[in-house]
Every structure is written in structure tokens, then in C-alpha cells.
Design an enzyme around this catalytic site. Structure first.
Site, PDB file in Angstrom:
ATOM      1  N   ARG A  12       0.744  -1.059   0.022  1.00  0.00           N
ATOM      2  CA  ARG A  12      -0.047   0.002  -0.090  1.00  0.00           C
ATOM      3  C   ARG A  12       0.886   1.162  -0.003  1.00  0.00           C
ATOM      4  O   ARG A  12       1.947   1.450   0.657  1.00  0.00           O
ATOM      5  CB  ARG A  12      -0.834   0.109   1.098  1.00  0.00           C
ATOM      6  CG  ARG A  12      -2.205  -0.910   1.190  1.00  0.00           C
ATOM      7  CD  ARG A  12      -2.938  -0.645   0.111  1.00  0.00           C
ATOM      8  NE  ARG A  12      -4.098  -1.465  -0.025  1.00  0.00           N
ATOM      9  CZ  ARG A  12      -4.355  -2.542  -0.865  1.00  0.00           C
ATOM     10  NH1 ARG A  12      -3.538  -2.644  -1.770  1.00  0.00           N
ATOM     11  NH2 ARG A  12      -5.398  -3.008  -0.862  1.00  0.00           N
ATOM     12  N   HIS A  72      -0.404  -0.318  -9.725  1.00  0.00           N
ATOM     13  CA  HIS A  72      -1.352  -1.213  -9.009  1.00  0.00           C
ATOM     14  C   HIS A  72      -1.846  -2.721  -9.644  1.00  0.00           C
ATOM     15  O   HIS A  72      -3.048  -2.710  -9.771  1.00  0.00           O
ATOM     16  CB  HIS A  72      -2.362  -0.568  -8.127  1.00  0.00           C
ATOM     17  CG  HIS A  72      -2.970  -1.213  -6.767  1.00  0.00           C
ATOM     18  ND1 HIS A  72      -3.592  -0.560  -5.917  1.00  0.00           N
ATOM     19  CD2 HIS A  72      -2.953  -2.591  -6.613  1.00  0.00           C
ATOM     20  CE1 HIS A  72      -3.993  -1.281  -4.917  1.00  0.00           C
ATOM     21  NE2 HIS A  72      -3.562  -2.554  -5.301  1.00  0.00           N
TER      22      HIS A  72
HETATM   23  C1  GLV Z   1      -5.048  -5.566  -3.977  1.00  0.00           C
HETATM   24  O1  GLV Z   1      -4.598  -4.179  -3.601  1.00  0.00           O
HETATM   25  C2  GLV Z   1      -5.802  -6.269  -2.812  1.00  0.00           C
HETATM   26  O2  GLV Z   1      -5.640  -5.737  -1.837  1.00  0.00           O
HETATM   27  O3  GLV Z   1      -6.208  -7.355  -3.220  1.00  0.00           O
END
Ligand code: GLV
Length: 311
Positions: free
Chosen positions: A223, A275
Site C-alpha cells: 500500500r 497497482h
Molecule cells: C489489492 O490491492 C488487494 O488488496 O487485493
């Protein structure tokens, strides 16, 4: 049973859930509001607030990803509805691939070769002994522990760190402030796979980044909130100022999509990915979703997330 699904490829999830539960009404979130109303369950990833707010008789929410930070921050999230999240569900293997790529990128000097190529510079770099190239993994949940094992199996010494003590074969598992210091003093590469909680906010701040050995690298598929972005830029060096870190492979950011004017995009030591490290693979995750629905219906005790802890 009525289930409303919200995720990028919602139609495929809808079809898979409907196939496993032929008696259920399974809708995607773009169904008319009158049909979506009074759902028993939401199976969601980054659901808009209205989808949570409009429901009045939910029995459970299934988070179709590993991190529940987005869901917990969504305004209007009902307080008393149990939430479960996907655990592993095929994401660990994807994450391990991403991390191995990143670690080997730095371990085998691919960053240096990429920088040399525009200058036609034929300059091999010595390959360090793996024994002298420890990797640190912050976060040893379902995904982090899999990643730590994968790195260990690739022959690298692995230091793992978690809030509570853990045991993983072949991995030096640490916890607490002393454990974090030990890891940061040694790791050639640090991988951050912690959840986004109040306790993990900027866990890699200026002081902790400064503890890393000169030439260490950062891999963050966890994150954005785990790393103080300005401190990372300073540690990497910018605007003519040298930094003591070698590079970073970053998949997650404080703000996503990463704004076009963010200096990380242009930084020569940084690789930005959007991401994408471990998108939830439907075929691996569907059985877990179905078993959650069965367990909710049967009134079984589920491993629900603790909103106060944030995971
Ligand atoms: C992706 O970021 C997840 O938390 O699965």
C-alpha cells in the site's frame, strides 16, 4: 439469496457465482437500483459509497481483494455487517512473481544495465553471493509469508517482520521495534506487504529508510501509505542531491492513479507499475467466495475482519 457484485470484470464474477449457486439471484452493480435493493450479500472491490449506503438488510460483505482499507474508508459502510476478505486466493503466487522480479532486478543489476544501454556501455557487474544479500519482508500475513518462502526458496536469506510473532520455515521471523531495526540494518532489498492501518502508516519514514544499508532497494506492492513518499524521494536522491538508496519498484501510491506530475514517474531509479502486482484471479478465488456465502447462510463463525485493527 441475493448477491450484488462490484469489481472490474463483474460480469464474469456474476456468471461464476450464479453457476455455483443456481438458486441465488446474482446481479452486477449496474443493475437497476430497484433490483439491487435488499441484497443479502455484497461481493465487492472498490465499491462506490452509494452501493453500500442503499442496502438495508445485508447479512455480509465479501471484499474481493486482500486489503480492506478502501472498504473501511468508504462513507456509509454499515457498522454491524460482518466483513470477510479474500485470503491468498491465488494472489500470493502473483505477488511472489512480482516480488521475485523486483528483487532479481536489483540483485542481478538490471537497473545498472538499463542505465548503461543508452550509452552503449558494455560493463558487467559482479554478482554478489546470495548469502550476503538478505531480503526483508514487512508483513507476514497469507501473502507476505508466501512471498518470504518464495524468496527463501530462490536461495536468498530472508528476514521477515510482523506485528505479532510468526514462524516460517527457513525465514528469520522478527517482530517489535528491535526486530524492525535488525531487518532494516541488514536488508539489501525491503519488500512491504503490510495492510494499510493506523499502525503501518509511513512505517518506512525518513529515519527508517536511513537505517538501510547504502545501495538497498525498496519493493512496494502493498500500500502507498506504508512509505513516506517525500522521504523515499530524498533517500533515492533528486535534483542533484545524491541518495543512499539504489532504487525502488513501486506498485501502490498515496494517490492512485499516480498523478502525472508526481516526480516518481520521471525518477531514473524508480519503476512505477499501476497497482497490478496481484489482481484477484477469479478462477482461484471463486471457491472461497462461494464457501463464504455458504458459511454466512449456515450461520457459521467466520474469520471476519476487525475494523479497529484494519485487517
Ligand atoms: C489489492 O490491492 C488487494 O488488496 O487485493
Amino acid at each position: 439469496m441475493k448477491v450484488v457484485v462490484h469489481i472490474d470484470d463483474a460480469a464474469q464474477w456474476q456468471a461464476a457465482i450464479a453457476e455455483a449457486l443456481p438458486e441465488a439471484t446474482v446481479l452486477t452493480s449496474d443493475a437497476p437500483a430497484s433490483e439491487r435493493a435488499n441484497a443479502d450479500y455484497l461481493a465487492v472491490w472498490k465499491a462506490p459509497a452509494h452501493l453500500l449506503q442503499e442496502q438495508t438488510q445485508l447479512k455480509g460483505i465479501i471484499n474481493l481483494g486482500a486489503g480492506v482499507d478502501y472498504l473501511l474508508k468508504t462513507p456509509g459502510l454499515p457498522k454491524d455487517v460482518p466483513i470477510v476478505k479474500l485470503r491468498d486466493a491465488g494472489m500470493s503466487e502473483l505477488m511472489a512473481d512480482y516480488v521475485l522480479y523486483g528483487v532479481l532486478h536489483f540483485y542481478r543489476s538490471m537497473d545498472r544495465y538499463a542505465a548503461q544501454q543508452p550509452n552503449a556501455q558494455w560493463q558487467p557487474h559482479a554478482v554478489p553471493d546470495k548469502a550476503n544479500w538478505p531480503v526483508g519482508v514487512l508483513g507476514l500475513g497469507a501473502i507476505g509469508s508466501y512471498v518470504a518462502s518464495a524468496l527463501q526458496q530462490a536461495g536468498l536469506p530472508v528476514l521477515g517482520w510482523s506485528r505479532t510473532p510468526k514462524q516460517i520455515s527457513g525465514v528469520r521471523c522478527l517482530h517489535g521495534e528491535d526486530g524492525l531495526n535488525e531487518l532494516l540494518n541488514q536488508a539489501q532489498s525491503v519488500v512491504t506487504i503490510l495492510p494499510d492501518t493506523a499502525a503501518t502508516q509511513h512505517i518506512l519514514n525518513a529515519e527508517r529508510l536511513a537505517q538501510l544499508p547504502k545501495g538497498a532497494s525498496i519493493i512496494n506492492p502493498g500500500r502507498g501509505s506504508l512509505i513516506d513518499e517525500q522521504a523515499l524521494l530524498d533517500a533515492l536522491g533528486h535534483d542533484g542531491q545524491p541518495g543512499h538508496l539504489r532504487g525502488a519498484l513501486l506498485d501502490v501510491f498515496h494517490e492512485e492513479p499516480l498523478p502525472a506530475n508526481n516526480p516518481l514517474w520521471q525518477h531514473p531509479k524508480v519503476i512505477v507499475t499501476p497497482h497490478m502486482a496481484a489482481p484477484t484471479p477469479l478462477n482461484d478465488a471463486i471457491d472461497q467466495v462461494i464457501s463464504y456465502l455458504h458459511a454466512f447462510e449456515a450461520g457459521e463463525t467466520l474469520a471476519t475482519i476487525n475494523p479497529d485493527m484494519g485487517y
